[in-house]
Scaffold this motif. Structure first.
Motif, mmCIF file in Angstrom:
data_model
loop_
_atom_site.group_PDB
_atom_site.id
_atom_site.type_symbol
_atom_site.label_atom_id
_atom_site.label_comp_id
_atom_site.label_asym_id
_atom_site.label_seq_id
_atom_site.Cartn_x
_atom_site.Cartn_y
_atom_site.Cartn_z
ATOM 1 N N GLN A 187 0.844 -1.158 -0.027
ATOM 2 C CA GLN A 187 -0.112 -0.065 -0.140
ATOM 3 C C GLN A 187 0.741 1.198 0.137
ATOM 4 O OE1 GLN A 187 -1.677 -2.025 2.710
ATOM 5 N NE2 GLN A 187 -3.052 -3.003 1.513
ATOM 6 N N THR A 188 2.059 1.327 0.768
ATOM 7 C CA THR A 188 3.001 2.334 0.642
ATOM 8 C C THR A 188 3.431 2.681 -0.581
ATOM 9 O OG1 THR A 188 3.170 1.837 2.894
ATOM 10 C CG2 THR A 188 4.874 3.275 1.899
ATOM 11 N N CYS A 189 3.706 1.527 -1.413
ATOM 12 C CA CYS A 189 4.452 1.600 -2.699
ATOM 13 C C CYS A 189 3.169 2.052 -3.689
ATOM 14 C CB CYS A 189 4.885 0.415 -3.225
ATOM 15 S SG CYS A 189 5.551 0.286 -4.715
ATOM 16 N N GLY A 190 2.031 1.628 -3.602
ATOM 17 C CA GLY A 190 0.888 2.233 -4.334
ATOM 18 C C GLY A 190 0.707 3.618 -4.083
ATOM 19 N N GLY A 191 0.948 4.165 -2.990
ATOM 20 C CA GLY A 191 0.809 5.618 -2.726
ATOM 21 C C GLY A 191 2.005 6.350 -3.285
ATOM 22 N N THR A 192 3.207 5.619 -3.087
ATOM 23 C CA THR A 192 4.088 6.527 -3.580
ATOM 24 C C THR A 192 4.128 6.748 -5.192
ATOM 25 O OG1 THR A 192 5.467 5.717 -1.813
ATOM 26 C CG2 THR A 192 6.721 6.449 -3.703
ATOM 27 N N VAL A 193 3.959 5.388 -5.789
ATOM 28 C CA VAL A 193 3.872 5.507 -7.140
ATOM 29 C C VAL A 193 2.839 6.493 -7.748
ATOM 30 C CG1 VAL A 193 2.925 4.061 -9.504
ATOM 31 C CG2 VAL A 193 4.547 3.139 -7.524
ATOM 32 N N GLY A 194 1.575 6.517 -7.074
ATOM 33 C CA GLY A 194 0.626 7.358 -7.435
ATOM 34 C C GLY A 194 0.971 8.915 -7.553
ATOM 35 N N ALA A 195 1.699 9.004 -6.351
ATOM 36 C CA ALA A 195 2.079 10.582 -6.224
ATOM 37 C C ALA A 195 3.383 10.860 -7.366
ATOM 38 C CB ALA A 195 2.871 10.650 -4.816
ATOM 39 N N ILE A 196 4.069 10.093 -7.518
ATOM 40 C CA ILE A 196 5.051 10.249 -8.637
ATOM 41 C C ILE A 196 4.494 10.348 -10.108
ATOM 42 C CG2 ILE A 196 6.848 9.161 -10.026
ATOM 43 C CD1 ILE A 196 7.954 7.815 -7.447
ATOM 44 N N LEU A 197 3.460 9.432 -10.216
ATOM 45 C CA LEU A 197 2.719 9.594 -11.400
ATOM 46 C C LEU A 197 1.791 10.721 -11.810
ATOM 47 C CD1 LEU A 197 1.287 5.787 -12.230
ATOM 48 C CD2 LEU A 197 3.540 7.130 -13.335
ATOM 49 N N THR A 198 1.459 11.340 -10.801
ATOM 50 C CA THR A 198 0.549 12.572 -10.998
ATOM 51 C C THR A 198 1.476 13.896 -10.551
ATOM 52 O OG1 THR A 198 -0.179 12.392 -8.606
ATOM 53 C CG2 THR A 198 -1.532 11.410 -10.146
ATOM 54 N N CYS A 199 2.600 13.701 -10.302
ATOM 55 C CA CYS A 199 3.433 15.083 -10.004
ATOM 56 C C CYS A 199 3.689 16.060 -11.436
ATOM 57 C CB CYS A 199 4.704 14.637 -9.674
ATOM 58 S SG CYS A 199 5.787 16.083 -9.100
ATOM 59 N N PRO A 200 3.930 15.335 -12.431
ATOM 60 C CA PRO A 200 3.827 16.195 -13.765
ATOM 61 C C PRO A 200 2.544 16.835 -13.944
ATOM 62 C CG PRO A 200 4.782 14.262 -14.253
ATOM 63 C CD PRO A 200 4.103 14.184 -12.908
ATOM 64 N N LEU A 201 1.324 16.215 -13.647
ATOM 65 C CA LEU A 201 -0.025 16.836 -13.706
ATOM 66 C C LEU A 201 -0.231 18.122 -12.868
ATOM 67 C CD1 LEU A 201 -2.319 13.605 -14.342
ATOM 68 C CD2 LEU A 201 -1.372 15.190 -15.892
ATOM 69 N N GLU A 202 0.260 17.955 -11.717
ATOM 70 C CA GLU A 202 0.504 18.866 -10.710
ATOM 71 C C GLU A 202 0.953 20.133 -10.945
ATOM 72 O OE1 GLU A 202 -1.552 18.984 -7.616
ATOM 73 O OE2 GLU A 202 -2.484 17.106 -8.289
ATOM 74 N N VAL A 203 2.126 19.886 -11.389
ATOM 75 C CA VAL A 203 3.002 20.841 -11.815
ATOM 76 C C VAL A 203 2.517 21.725 -12.942
ATOM 77 C CG1 VAL A 203 5.465 21.526 -12.971
ATOM 78 C CG2 VAL A 203 5.237 19.778 -11.249
ATOM 79 N N PRO A 254 8.351 16.898 -0.967
ATOM 80 C CA PRO A 254 7.676 17.277 -0.032
ATOM 81 C C PRO A 254 6.014 16.785 -0.289
ATOM 82 C CG PRO A 254 8.445 19.223 -0.956
ATOM 83 C CD PRO A 254 9.052 18.137 -1.671
ATOM 84 N N ASN A 255 5.670 16.382 -1.745
ATOM 85 C CA ASN A 255 4.516 15.870 -2.011
ATOM 86 C C ASN A 255 4.535 14.454 -1.340
ATOM 87 O OD1 ASN A 255 2.239 15.308 -3.107
ATOM 88 N ND2 ASN A 255 2.912 15.282 -5.215
ATOM 89 N N LEU A 256 5.713 13.624 -1.639
ATOM 90 C CA LEU A 256 5.689 12.497 -1.223
ATOM 91 C C LEU A 256 5.653 12.269 0.261
ATOM 92 C CD1 LEU A 256 8.554 10.861 -3.369
ATOM 93 C CD2 LEU A 256 6.051 10.343 -3.458
ATOM 94 N N VAL A 257 6.503 13.389 1.157
ATOM 95 C CA VAL A 257 6.166 12.997 2.619
ATOM 96 C C VAL A 257 4.742 13.332 2.887
ATOM 97 C CG1 VAL A 257 6.774 14.617 4.710
ATOM 98 C CG2 VAL A 257 8.577 14.025 2.589
ATOM 99 N N GLY A 258 3.937 14.392 2.420
ATOM 100 C CA GLY A 258 2.421 14.512 2.675
ATOM 101 C C GLY A 258 1.529 13.621 1.948
ATOM 102 N N VAL A 259 1.750 13.260 0.738
ATOM 103 C CA VAL A 259 0.749 12.601 0.146
ATOM 104 C C VAL A 259 0.881 11.137 0.060
ATOM 105 C CG1 VAL A 259 -0.293 12.407 -2.240
ATOM 106 C CG2 VAL A 259 0.307 14.568 -1.531
ATOM 107 N N ALA A 260 1.943 10.520 0.002
ATOM 108 C CA ALA A 260 2.113 9.082 0.247
ATOM 109 C C ALA A 260 1.298 8.523 1.496
ATOM 110 C CB ALA A 260 3.739 8.545 -0.152
ATOM 111 N N PRO A 261 1.890 8.926 2.531
ATOM 112 C CA PRO A 261 1.078 8.187 3.661
ATOM 113 C C PRO A 261 -0.527 8.449 3.606
ATOM 114 C CG PRO A 261 2.812 9.871 4.443
ATOM 115 C CD PRO A 261 2.637 10.089 2.803
ATOM 116 N N SER A 262 -0.900 9.522 2.948
ATOM 117 C CA SER A 262 -2.274 9.695 2.943
ATOM 118 C C SER A 262 -2.892 8.606 1.884
ATOM 119 C CB SER A 262 -2.720 10.971 2.393
ATOM 120 O OG SER A 262 -4.068 11.131 2.048
ATOM 121 N N ARG A 263 -2.111 8.503 0.718
ATOM 122 C CA ARG A 263 -2.794 7.540 -0.409
ATOM 123 C C ARG A 263 -2.410 6.006 0.397
ATOM 124 N NH1 ARG A 263 -0.774 10.283 -5.924
ATOM 125 N NH2 ARG A 263 -2.235 11.940 -5.518
ATOM 126 N N ALA A 264 -1.301 5.767 0.978
ATOM 127 C CA ALA A 264 -1.370 4.455 1.718
ATOM 128 C C ALA A 264 -2.311 4.213 2.673
ATOM 129 C CB ALA A 264 -0.014 4.313 2.225
#
Length: 135
Positions: free
Chosen positions: A5-21, A78-88
């Motif tokens: 689940q942690t990996c899923g949250g991290t991958v989600g944050a990485i994949l959506t980062c360009p869209l957020e930018v 910073p996104n991984l620090v904040g978002v990955a735990p939430s997604r996990a």
């Protein structure tokens, strides 16, 4: 929370980062894009014509041309620090709800998925909101 689940949250944050930018650039720095799109017209004297506001694809193209592909991942740390735990937590809650509801409804049915997502939404809404009127 499992490693999956942690990996899923991290991958989600990485994949959506360009869209957020791209979204952030469109929301906050549209003036910079307008400057590059101003055209001078001299048909009836000097005048300035503005182009239509840039869309997400135009913004993406400008970012890639002027700053390179690495710039699409600005703010990822910073996104991984904040978002990955939430997604996990989301994935773990959704997964647990699906397991429990598979005993109540037909396993892996639409009802299981919809009720699991709805329950998590209500839990998330109640924990994020401190305003009693919103709960």
């Amino acid at each position: 929370v499992s490693q999956r689940q942690t990996c899923g949250g991290t991958v989600g944050a990485i994949l959506t980062c360009p869209l957020e930018v791209v979204k952030t650039r469109l929301q906050s720095s549209h003036v910079t894009f307008y400057i590059s799109e101003v055209q001078l017209s001299t048909v009836n004297g000097a005048s300035v014509a503005r182009m239509a506001p840039p869309g997400p694809l135009h913004c993406l193209k400008l970012i890639l041309e002027k700053e390179g592909p690495r710039s699409l991942f600005r703010g990822l740390g910073p996104n991984l620090v904040g978002v990955a735990p939430s997604r996990a937590i989301y994935f773990a809650s959704y997964s647990t709800a699906k397991e429990k509801l598979s005993g109540v409804f037909e396993p892996d049915s639409t009802q299981v998925h919809m009720v699991s997502a709805g329950l998590f939404f209500l839990v998330r809404l109640s924990t994020l909101s401190k305003d009693p009127k919103l709960c």
